[in-house]
Design an enzyme around this catalytic site. Structure first.
Site, mmCIF file in Angstrom:
data_model
loop_
_atom_site.group_PDB
_atom_site.id
_atom_site.type_symbol
_atom_site.label_atom_id
_atom_site.label_comp_id
_atom_site.label_asym_id
_atom_site.label_seq_id
_atom_site.Cartn_x
_atom_site.Cartn_y
_atom_site.Cartn_z
ATOM 1 N N ASP B 93 0.824 -1.204 0.000
ATOM 2 C CA ASP B 93 0.000 0.000 0.000
ATOM 3 C C ASP B 93 0.861 1.257 0.000
ATOM 4 O O ASP B 93 0.497 2.267 -0.595
ATOM 5 C CB ASP B 93 -0.909 0.007 1.229
ATOM 6 C CG ASP B 93 -1.995 -1.042 1.148
ATOM 7 O OD1 ASP B 93 -2.179 -1.618 0.054
ATOM 8 O OD2 ASP B 93 -2.660 -1.284 2.166
ATOM 9 N N THR B 214 -9.938 2.495 6.997
ATOM 10 C CA THR B 214 -9.511 1.194 7.514
ATOM 11 C C THR B 214 -8.063 1.221 7.988
ATOM 12 O O THR B 214 -7.494 0.173 8.275
ATOM 13 C CB THR B 214 -9.672 0.087 6.448
ATOM 14 O OG1 THR B 214 -8.946 0.471 5.295
ATOM 15 C CG2 THR B 214 -11.132 -0.118 6.096
#
Lengths: 326, 326, 326, 326
Positions: B93, B214
């Site tokens: 990510d 999240t």
């Protein structure tokens, strides 16, 4: 529930709304109260005197109850009843929820709500301000916050609608499924837009509106959602898995909650705090944004101290009646 | 952070997006990687061989670093650099966040992200699927999830812009203000759409996107927000008041966080996990939805098992290039 | 509920315990199972064969049910029944809770619990290890974790005991008061050591043991309490006030929960997950640490891989029987 | 932090305490204040006049600062300084924490604390009551709440003590490890009684006393622990894993926090809100209950309205001085 948002978040209207029912300036006013306490009776008396003298062309209605005030016409929900242009509530948040429930099949007229003392979460006016408030409405100066409602439809395990075919529920705060007095946890399959999201093992599940996000949902750990954001909030009640956290979905989402076939508990359903039916294993409910929000007249445009004054994004109830009339 | 939503929520595209940069089918591809581990080096080599033989008209670029692969052209952000039509990331990510940061001044080209092993939160493809994934993109079969970014602008106590006038920050996950190593709590005034919401006394404040909901926001107690809902999430970090709960605002909201004049601590700012400037008492930052989301190519349209397949609401990248092309 | 503590916290015995019932080495063994699934039936058969051949002097009992295994003597709670020196459970946590409930009036014999597959929260042995486990017990090598129980006594609004005078409840996990299917919140006055602590408006209240802190209490937001700490945990269920947080009290505390006279809802009572009576407005329950903990035989002293091995603070079941015998 | 427990939980003394330092009735009184605001200066003047006239045999000391009141003797911590029999603090909770820190190497004399206005969390007396409060102390009518402290010892990666060998820290509220301004999360290995509990990836870790459970620990999600329960509370700050919940350990536990060798961030340490050293990867701190609690004179035995009056479990400071004297 209570929260930071209750007093301090300004209320701006949403753009999602169907136009409210009713015409402008209002001809038919429905007075809604739940209790007949002395302050309420006195307030209704004064309100009637004021309206009759100031707005003589207006017809005044009330729910058909034994204690209906003298000279007020009885009204009940239904296609043959007169159309209501303005609802005036006297009481707390529960009275507003009750008023909204009288129009559970379609569009709701603008609601002007007065509290009898403490200010509720839904930001009513104080009854002492009723002259000024009504004047603002009749002059077209009031603004509207369209509060989203949820449409709930129930199905049995074979996919057949439960209850009357006409009977879709509109809720203003939340729908909650709960194991109630059962010693066993609920197992509930959650689907969003047709996809299986998760199997929740918990005491229950709440789906709330932004308005309801400061009520039961907040107590169960949910976030506070600004009332001008169109969203559905799904919050588990005491979930067995610590990783099952509150979820926020866009307005267009369709949430389906189905009691698991292997769930050892049925789920009682409560909507806006009123218990209704029970869902057995295999039964389900679908929840989505209602096309009929509740158009609440906004204190911000009337109260002069600017409390709750929106940031220039509110719809104006102007003289040609586009907003509350029409 | 991690959460229930990471693997199971389907990703539908948002409607808010500016059209992504780039043309279709892609002519200029930018490869972005942070590490030069053996698997990454090997994957880039294979990718280069495949692209050169299958799509010979394509120019391949990489960031201008000493370890740039042979035959790949150096590229750096700036108006004089070639326009990029497709970004390919290899890594986790953090690599996607880095790639997005290369286009922090404007529109971002579509991003096709490959993980080297474990699947990240931003739902990349596995590197083993790169042939099929590229084919889907070149055939116009890929769909886009426009992930909202936040624009952050900093001001000193006199209201002057801090930093270069061009220098507005775009963040994909969150901006966090934190007291850092200070022993004192931050006092931060929070304004929403120009109105004072509250004075927060806490370790800090997070404003996150749905994508970031999240990540850090979740660890601090925030809800999980569906990535197709355009919203800003404000979450206090260890607030002194237990009634200060996470808040969700609509996309149009402008949030201003100002370090209180009486705050005993300055606030360090981190954006997408990278520390940057420090805000002293009186300084402030405004945060609002960026006009430049990150158009992420969506696994759901390519992976055949239907994991993450959206409910028919995704924009399609069709042959005439309306979606990813221009 | 589940939590970090379940597998990784080592279990040391508490010092608060009354000596467990039973003599050493055990003469009378009670087998407790709830289900008669094939694996359970098979395990009991093998256990019987093993015990009869290895420890021929032992008498084996089981609850008086139609499906009692052949050659096993029926046993029921009561003063005229033989004293039990060791309880062997086969099943999950619910079976251990059930076994403890058979000794709800006084001291509990040591409990050796076997799971049939997945390991439960109460840290049983796997059934495949039963030969080694029994040997450890008979050789006096097992150690005990005395798990605290709660004594619950119920009163009507006039202060009279509800139910049989003998009937004090012992719970191993928690007692929970809950509004059940009522649409109204409970109003519960909480007293600690005779002083009024607060009036709680909520869905309900949990009082749990450290053992129960990883069960329902955890789902409601409570902390994980090490089982060797003697403490009572009070956790509100979905409280209306956000500042009502979980509380931990010392072992000597007496907690009284009284349904408020103005509470609109009665409270259903469940103890260790079994529903029992209902408390109406004015009724109350007092909860305090039971003098009769449940002496659980500790896996740590037997399992050789050291999982759960205590830090040298466990009481040893030595040959002269001071600990489990006596 | 704030919480339900702050005003309503009665404070009973713990039994764990070493006897407080000092003799009875007090001969040497140490006045501690942090600020020299007008109200504090005026209160000290009045206190001095009162003590000199009412208790002429008493010696009065204050910290050796430039602003020491006239006629008061300078005092500093150390073996050659006079023994203090009673500490009187004027100010907020921070002043009490500061007073306790003056006796960080051993037993603390009884502390009589006065607030200058708002009542703090540590339940001081109001300054207007100083005559009555001192009289109660000198008559032996005061009761003591021994507030647990934590002893913290620091080690480098090779296991050598960090800092002066004499230098063990005593904290009254909490020790917190935090990544501070680092953009990376801490990786901290947590050991309890020598066993590895978990590897925590988070912003940091708090270990608090029951006294500190209503401060920072509460803001981070910890429970409120009754001050008469001897326990250690471990609370993660914004942990990456949602299943890492607050933990409560018995008084005898030794908690060791070691910065992971692969942690990308060092951890700043703050104790009772004061920053101190930094722990690098491999460094560690052990935390356990201090043998030297802080004996706080209890408002409950003096204030006549019974606020905070304990349930008959408080140690009494009787005439023969067993409790505060001796």
């Amino acid at each position: 529930g209570q929260g930071i948002g209750k007093r301090s978040i300004s209320l701006a209207s949403t753009s999602m709304a169907a136009p409210p029912a009713g015409i402008f300036p209002p001809r038919n006013i429905l007075i809604v109260n739940k209790l007949r306490t002395d302050p309420v009776v006195k307030a209704i008396d004064e309100l009637l005197i004021h309206v009759r003298s100031t707005y003589p062309e207006v017809q005044i209605y009330a729910e058909n109850r034994p204690d209906i005030p003298e000279g007020v016409q009885a009204w009940k929900p239904g296609p043959s009843s007169p159309d209501i242009d303005l609802v005036v509530t006297l009481g707390g948040d529960g009275t507003i929820l009750h008023a909204a429930s009288l129009f559970s099949k379609g569009a709701v007229p603008p609601v002007l709500s007065f509290s009898m003392g403490t200010l509720g979460f839904l930001l009513p006016f104080h009854i002492d301000d009723f002259v000024k408030s009504l004047e603002a409405v009749f002059l077209g100066k009031a603004t509207i916050l369209n509060r989203m409602r949820l449409t709930c439809t129930f199905y049995d395990k074979d996919g057949n609608r439960k209850g009357d075919d006409e009977d879709r529920w509109q809720v203003m705060n939340e729908i909650a499924l709960h194991r109630g007095a059962s010693p066993h946890l609920n197992t509930i399959d959650i689907f969003v837009d047709g996809q299986h999201l998760t199997e929740a093992v918990s005491d229950g599940i709440i789906v709330s509106t932004p308005t309801g996000s400061t009520a039961y949902s907040l107590s169960a750990g949910g976030p506070i959602v600004h009332p001008s954001l169109a969203a559905l909030v799904l919050v588990p009640i005491c979930p067995r898995s610590l990783s099952f956290r509150p979820l926020v979905f866009p307005r267009g989402s369709v949430i389906r909650l189905q009691i698991g076939g292997r769930s050892r508990a049925s789920a009682g359903v409560s909507m806006d705090g009123r218990s209704s039916l029970v869902l057995d294993p295999g039964d389900s409910v679908t929840v989505h944004a209602s096309p009929y929000p509740v158009p609440c007249i906004n204190r911000s445009s009337i109260v002069e101290d600017g409390v709750g004054r929106g940031a220039g994004r509110e719809e104006h109830v102007d003289g040609d009646g586009k907003q509350v009339g029409g």
